[in-house]
Design an enzyme around this catalytic site. Structure first.
Site, PDB file in Angstrom:
ATOM      1  N   HIS A 100       0.864  -1.178   0.000  1.00  0.00           N
ATOM      2  CA  HIS A 100       0.000   0.000   0.000  1.00  0.00           C
ATOM      3  C   HIS A 100       0.907   1.236   0.000  1.00  0.00           C
ATOM      4  O   HIS A 100       2.074   1.160   0.422  1.00  0.00           O
ATOM      5  CB  HIS A 100      -0.879   0.024   1.254  1.00  0.00           C
ATOM      6  CG  HIS A 100      -1.968  -1.003   1.254  1.00  0.00           C
ATOM      7  ND1 HIS A 100      -2.959  -1.036   0.306  1.00  0.00           N
ATOM      8  CD2 HIS A 100      -2.219  -2.041   2.101  1.00  0.00           C
ATOM      9  CE1 HIS A 100      -3.787  -2.036   0.560  1.00  0.00           C
ATOM     10  NE2 HIS A 100      -3.351  -2.672   1.644  1.00  0.00           N
ATOM     11  N   CYS A 103      -0.222   2.510  -4.559  1.00  0.00           N
ATOM     12  CA  CYS A 103      -0.991   3.706  -4.872  1.00  0.00           C
ATOM     13  C   CYS A 103      -0.167   4.953  -4.583  1.00  0.00           C
ATOM     14  O   CYS A 103       0.735   4.948  -3.751  1.00  0.00           O
ATOM     15  CB  CYS A 103      -2.267   3.757  -4.044  1.00  0.00           C
ATOM     16  SG  CYS A 103      -3.580   2.737  -4.723  1.00  0.00           S
TER      17      CYS A 103
END
Length: 439
Positions: free
Chosen positions: A250, A293
Site C-alpha cells: 500500500h 498507490c
C-alpha cells in the site's frame, strides 16, 4: 440423461445480465470443474470453452450452453460463482431471478453490498465492511511464455550504444512484497489479496532474465530499510552489470507502507542507490518498479472526443535539465597528480516504473495480481529480446491504458489506471535475454 431446458425465470436472468457476465465473469478451470462435477458440462464442452483465446469468448460460449443444460444448470452455475469468489455476480443473478416476470434494467443495477475495487492505498472514505476486490475485464492468468531470447545479430548491432549487459548473472534483484499488515498497528490497511501472485511473477520473469532474485514478504518500514541497506552494500555488485528493485505495498505519493503502518520514503530508496551511496553500481543501470498507490483518487476515465483510437507514444522523450557544460575545464577536476577525475551527477542511470499516476490509486486483481505487474511481465517476456527498457515501459503504459475494471460506486461503475515512468538513463538499456557473448 440430462433434462433439456432451463426454467424460463432462470433463462431470463442469464439473458438480462449477459452483457455484464460476458465482461466480468472469470471462466477458469475451477469454475468449469465445478460445473463438470455437477454433470452440467461434459468433458468435450469444457474443452471447447477453455480452448477460446480470451476470457470474454469463454464467458460467451458458456452462457450459450447453460440454458440447454437442464433445470439444475442455473443453480449449479450460481454455486460455482460462489466457489470461485464471484459473489457480486451470484447476487446479481439471484436477485434478477427472484423478480418474477420483471426485467430490471441490467445496466442500472447497483447493490451497495457489492465489493469495492482493490486499491493499493489506505482508503479513508471506504467502509471497512466491504471486502476489497477488483475485477478486470481482461482477467486471463499471467502468461507463462518463456522469455524470448535475443538474437546474436541484434546484440552485435546494438551493444555499442547500450549499457554493458553481458555479465552472468546480469545482476541482483530485490523484491519486497507486503501482503498482510498488522491489524493492531495498521488497522486501516487491508490484506493485499493477489499480492503474492505479483511477487511470484516477478521472481520468475527476472530469474529467466538471468537475475539472482531475492524475495522478502511482509516487512515493517524499518525491516524494508534494513533489507535495502544490506542489498546496497553487497560487495558482489562489483561483478555484475545492473540491479533491479521491486517494491509492492500500500502507498501514498512518495512513500510506501510497512506492515506496521509506518511509511518508507521512496526518495530515501533512490538515494540509497545513487552514485555517492552505492559506488559499486556507478555507471550501471538501476531499475525500480513500484506497485503501490500514489493517492486515493479513482480514475473513472473520460469519453474520447477526437483523435485516433489508440495513441502512438514516442519511445522516450528526455529534456535537458540544465545548461550543458562549458568545456572540459568545467566537467573535470584535476587530481593532485594531474590525472583527470570524471565527476558524476549525484543520481544517474536510474529508471523507475510506477503503477499509477501521482494522486491516483493502482488496481489489483485479487487472483491474478496487479495490472501493472501483469503487463510488465508480459511485455518483458515478449519484447525484451529487441526493445530497450524505456520503450518497454511505454508499451506497458499503452496496454494499461486500454484496460478497464469494474468499480461499483464510481461513474458508470468503471475504473481506469495509467502507469508512468521516470528515467535518468544515459544510454539505451537492453537486457539482451539469454545471450552470452563469446570472447
Amino acid at each position: 440423461m440430462l433434462e433439456c431446458g432451463m426454467l424460463e425465470r432462470d433463462r431470463r436472468a442469464l439473458r438480462t445480465r449477459s452483457t455484464i457476465l460476458c465482461k466480468q465473469l472469470v471462466v477458469d478451470e475451477l469454475l468449469i470443474q465445478s460445473l463438470q462435477a455437477d454433470n452440467i458440462l461434459t468433458e468435450s464442452m469444457a474443452e471447447s470453452i477453455m480452448a477460446e483465446q480470451t476470457s470474454q469468448k469463454r464467458s460467451w460460449r458458456l452462457l450459450l450452453l447453460l440454458p440447454k443444460r437442464g433445470p439444475r444448470a442455473f443453480s449449479s452455475f450460481c454455486s460455482a460463482l460462489q466457489e470461485t469468489e464471484q459473489q457480486h455476480l451470484y447476487e446479481l443473478l439471484t436477485q434478477s431471478s427472484e423478480i418474477d416476470g420483471k426485467d430490471a434494467p441490467a445496466e442500472t443495477f447497483v447493490d451497495s453490498s457489492l465489493p469495492l475495487p482493490t486499491q493499493e492505498v489506505i482508503a479513508a472514505k471506504r467502509a471497512r465492511t466491504h471486502e476489497s476486490m477488483e475485477f478486470s475485464l481482461d482477467t486471463d492468468s499471467p502468461i507463462n511464455t518463456p522469455v524470448l531470447p535475443c538474437a546474436p545479430d541484434f546484440y552485435l548491432s546494438h551493444c555499442q550504444q547500450s549499457y554493458r549487459m553481458n555479465s552472468s548473472p546480469r545482476g541482483f534483484a530485490l523484491v519486497i512484497s507486503n501482503v498482510t499488515f498488522d491489524p493492531c498497528a495498521a488497522p486501516d490497511l487491508d490484506p493485499r489479496k493477489g499480492g503474492e501472485v505479483d511477487d511470484e511473477v516477478l521472481r520468475k520473469v527476472f530469474t529467466e532474465l538471468d537475475y539472482l532474485v531475492t524475495v522478502h514478504r511482509d516487512l515493517t518500514a524499518q525491516g524494508m530499510r534494513t533489507c535495502i541497506e544490506n542489498f546496497c552494500r553487497r560487495p558482489d555488485h562489483r561483478t555484475v552489470d545492473s540491479c533491479v528493485v521491486c517494491l509492492l505495498s500500500h502507498g501514498v505519493e512518495g512513500a510506501i507502507y510497512g506492515t506496521d503502518g509506518q511509511l518508507l520514503q521512496l526518495d530515501w530508496v533512490f538515494e540509497s542507490f545513487d552514485n555517492a551511496h552505492c559506488p559499486l553500481l556507478q555507471n550501471k543501470p538501476k531499475m525500480f518498479f513500484i506497485q503501490a498507490c500514489r493517492g486515493e483518487e479513482m480514475d473513472c476515465g473520460v469519453e474520447q472526443i477526437d483523435g485516433p483510437v489508440r495513441t502512438c507514444s514516442p519511445s522516450c522523450e528526455q529534456r535537458d535539465a540544465g545548461r550543458e557544460g562549458q568545456g572540459d575545464a568545467n566537467s573535470r577536476q584535476r587530481g593532485d597528480m594531474g590525472r583527470p577525475r570524471i565527476k558524476l551527477p549525484q543520481r544517474s542511470d536510474m529508471i523507475c516504473g510506477f503503477a499509477s499516476l501521482k494522486g491516483t490509486a493502482a488496481m489489483r486483481n485479487t487472483k491474478r495480481g496487479s495490472w501493472f505487474i501483469q503487463e510488465l511481465n508480459t511485455t518483458l517476456r515478449l519484447r525484451a529480446r529487441d526493445t530497450h527498457l524505456a520503450d518497454i515501459m511505454v508499451q506497458v503504459n499503452s496496454h494499461i491504458k486500454e484496460r478497464e475494471g469494474y468499480a461499483p460506486g464510481t461513474a458508470h461503475h468503471r475504473c481506469k489506471e495509467m502507469s508512468e515512468f521516470t528515467s535518468s538513463l544515459c544510454k539505451d538499456l537492453y537486457l539482451f535475454p539469454k545471450y552470452q557473448p563469446q570472447y
